[in-house]
Design a protein around this motif. Structure first.
Motif, PDB file in Angstrom:
ATOM      1  N   ILE A 298      46.069  -7.641 -25.817  1.00  0.00           N
ATOM      2  CA  ILE A 298      45.698  -7.002 -24.565  1.00  0.00           C
ATOM      3  C   ILE A 298      46.055  -5.534 -24.674  1.00  0.00           C
ATOM      4  CG2 ILE A 298      46.081  -6.944 -22.093  1.00  0.00           C
ATOM      5  CD1 ILE A 298      46.700  -9.872 -22.207  1.00  0.00           C
ATOM      6  N   SER A 299      45.065  -4.670 -24.412  1.00  0.00           N
ATOM      7  CA  SER A 299      45.243  -3.254 -24.697  1.00  0.00           C
ATOM      8  C   SER A 299      46.014  -2.506 -23.618  1.00  0.00           C
ATOM      9  CB  SER A 299      43.882  -2.595 -24.913  1.00  0.00           C
ATOM     10  OG  SER A 299      43.088  -2.774 -23.757  1.00  0.00           O
ATOM     11  N   SER A 300      45.695  -2.672 -22.366  1.00  0.00           N
ATOM     12  CA  SER A 300      46.318  -1.834 -21.346  1.00  0.00           C
ATOM     13  C   SER A 300      47.358  -2.607 -20.533  1.00  0.00           C
ATOM     14  CB  SER A 300      45.258  -1.266 -20.413  1.00  0.00           C
ATOM     15  OG  SER A 300      44.753  -2.285 -19.587  1.00  0.00           O
ATOM     16  N   VAL A 301      48.241  -1.837 -19.940  1.00  0.00           N
ATOM     17  CA  VAL A 301      49.299  -2.420 -19.108  1.00  0.00           C
ATOM     18  C   VAL A 301      48.698  -3.062 -17.867  1.00  0.00           C
ATOM     19  CG1 VAL A 301      51.377  -1.879 -17.785  1.00  0.00           C
ATOM     20  CG2 VAL A 301      50.991  -0.777 -19.983  1.00  0.00           C
ATOM     21  N   GLY A 302      47.632  -2.460 -17.338  1.00  0.00           N
ATOM     22  CA  GLY A 302      46.965  -3.015 -16.167  1.00  0.00           C
ATOM     23  C   GLY A 302      46.397  -4.398 -16.429  1.00  0.00           C
ATOM     24  N   GLN A 303      45.827  -4.583 -17.608  1.00  0.00           N
ATOM     25  CA  GLN A 303      45.295  -5.902 -17.969  1.00  0.00           C
ATOM     26  C   GLN A 303      46.428  -6.911 -18.132  1.00  0.00           C
ATOM     27  OE1 GLN A 303      43.014  -5.059 -21.497  1.00  0.00           O
ATOM     28  NE2 GLN A 303      41.093  -4.925 -20.353  1.00  0.00           N
ATOM     29  N   GLN A 304      47.550  -6.458 -18.690  1.00  0.00           N
ATOM     30  CA  GLN A 304      48.697  -7.345 -18.845  1.00  0.00           C
ATOM     31  C   GLN A 304      49.224  -7.793 -17.483  1.00  0.00           C
ATOM     32  OE1 GLN A 304      51.482  -5.133 -21.200  1.00  0.00           O
ATOM     33  NE2 GLN A 304      50.343  -5.431 -23.099  1.00  0.00           N
ATOM     34  N   ASP A 305      49.295  -6.860 -16.535  1.00  0.00           N
ATOM     35  CA  ASP A 305      49.763  -7.203 -15.195  1.00  0.00           C
ATOM     36  C   ASP A 305      48.808  -8.167 -14.500  1.00  0.00           C
ATOM     37  OD1 ASP A 305      52.009  -5.620 -15.492  1.00  0.00           O
ATOM     38  OD2 ASP A 305      51.131  -3.896 -14.443  1.00  0.00           O
ATOM     39  N   LYS A 306      47.511  -7.921 -14.651  1.00  0.00           N
ATOM     40  CA  LYS A 306      46.523  -8.814 -14.035  1.00  0.00           C
ATOM     41  C   LYS A 306      46.621 -10.217 -14.605  1.00  0.00           C
ATOM     42  CE  LYS A 306      43.012  -5.429 -12.785  1.00  0.00           C
ATOM     43  NZ  LYS A 306      41.639  -4.971 -13.036  1.00  0.00           N
ATOM     44  N   LEU A 307      46.786 -10.309 -15.920  1.00  0.00           N
ATOM     45  CA  LEU A 307      46.902 -11.621 -16.551  1.00  0.00           C
ATOM     46  C   LEU A 307      48.184 -12.319 -16.120  1.00  0.00           C
ATOM     47  CD1 LEU A 307      45.754 -13.722 -18.466  1.00  0.00           C
ATOM     48  CD2 LEU A 307      46.916 -12.542 -20.348  1.00  0.00           C
ATOM     49  N   TRP A 308      49.283 -11.560 -16.045  1.00  0.00           N
ATOM     50  CA  TRP A 308      50.566 -12.141 -15.609  1.00  0.00           C
ATOM     51  C   TRP A 308      50.441 -12.679 -14.183  1.00  0.00           C
ATOM     52  CZ3 TRP A 308      55.009 -13.825 -17.438  1.00  0.00           C
ATOM     53  CH2 TRP A 308      56.030 -14.078 -16.542  1.00  0.00           C
ATOM     54  N   ASN A 309      49.823 -11.904 -13.290  1.00  0.00           N
ATOM     55  CA  ASN A 309      49.658 -12.348 -11.899  1.00  0.00           C
ATOM     56  C   ASN A 309      48.753 -13.572 -11.815  1.00  0.00           C
ATOM     57  OD1 ASN A 309      51.311 -10.330 -10.904  1.00  0.00           O
ATOM     58  ND2 ASN A 309      49.624  -8.909 -10.573  1.00  0.00           N
ATOM     59  N   ALA A 310      47.715 -13.605 -12.620  1.00  0.00           N
ATOM     60  CA  ALA A 310      46.822 -14.767 -12.627  1.00  0.00           C
ATOM     61  C   ALA A 310      47.557 -16.018 -13.111  1.00  0.00           C
ATOM     62  CB  ALA A 310      45.606 -14.498 -13.496  1.00  0.00           C
ATOM     63  N   CYS A 311      48.387 -15.864 -14.138  1.00  0.00           N
ATOM     64  CA  CYS A 311      49.170 -17.006 -14.637  1.00  0.00           C
ATOM     65  C   CYS A 311      50.162 -17.478 -13.590  1.00  0.00           C
ATOM     66  CB  CYS A 311      49.897 -16.626 -15.921  1.00  0.00           C
ATOM     67  SG  CYS A 311      48.803 -16.344 -17.320  1.00  0.00           S
ATOM     68  N   SER A 312      50.792 -16.545 -12.907  1.00  0.00           N
ATOM     69  CA  SER A 312      51.749 -16.892 -11.863  1.00  0.00           C
ATOM     70  C   SER A 312      51.059 -17.598 -10.699  1.00  0.00           C
ATOM     71  CB  SER A 312      52.457 -15.626 -11.382  1.00  0.00           C
ATOM     72  OG  SER A 312      53.389 -15.940 -10.388  1.00  0.00           O
ATOM     73  N   GLU A 313      49.887 -17.127 -10.309  1.00  0.00           N
ATOM     74  CA  GLU A 313      49.127 -17.786  -9.238  1.00  0.00           C
ATOM     75  C   GLU A 313      48.668 -19.181  -9.654  1.00  0.00           C
ATOM     76  OE1 GLU A 313      45.985 -15.498  -7.494  1.00  0.00           O
ATOM     77  OE2 GLU A 313      47.230 -13.683  -7.503  1.00  0.00           O
TER      78      GLU A 313
END
Length: 86
Positions: free
Chosen positions: A5-20
C-alpha cells in the motif's frame, strides 16, 4: 509498514475498513448473545427501547474492535495489505 500500500491515506482507509468489518461480525455475536437471554413479557419493550439496545450493542462492538480485538484487526489488515491483485 506494509509495502504493497503506497500512501498513508490508503493504509488508514484499509485499517478502518478492517476495524468496521470485525465490529460488524461481533455486533452479530453480541446481538445473538443478548437475544439468548430470557425476556419477560410482563412489561413489553417499545420500539425505541429495541432501537436503543441495538445501537448500544453496535457501539459496544465498534469499541471492542478498536480496543480489545486489535490482534484480529491486525491479522486481517496484514493479510489484505500484502495481497496483490493482478
Amino acid at each position: 509498514m506494509i509495502s504493497s500500500i503506497s500512501s498513508v491515506g490508503q493504509q488508514d482507509k484499509l485499517w478502518n475498513a478492517c476495524s468496521e468489518f470485525v465490529g460488524s461480525l461481533f455486533y452479530d455475536i453480541f446481538k445473538k448473545m443478548y437475544e439468548s437471554i430470557p425476556q419477560s413479557d410482563l412489561i413489553p419493550k417499545s420500539s425505541g427501547e429495541k432501537w436503543f439496545t441495538n445501537m448500544l450493542l453496535y457501539e459496544y462492538s465498534k469499541q471492542a474492535a478498536k480496543d480489545d480485538l486489535k490482534p484480529l484487526v491486525d491479522m486481517i489488515y496484514k493479510k489484505l495489505a500484502t495481497k496483490t491483485y493482478q
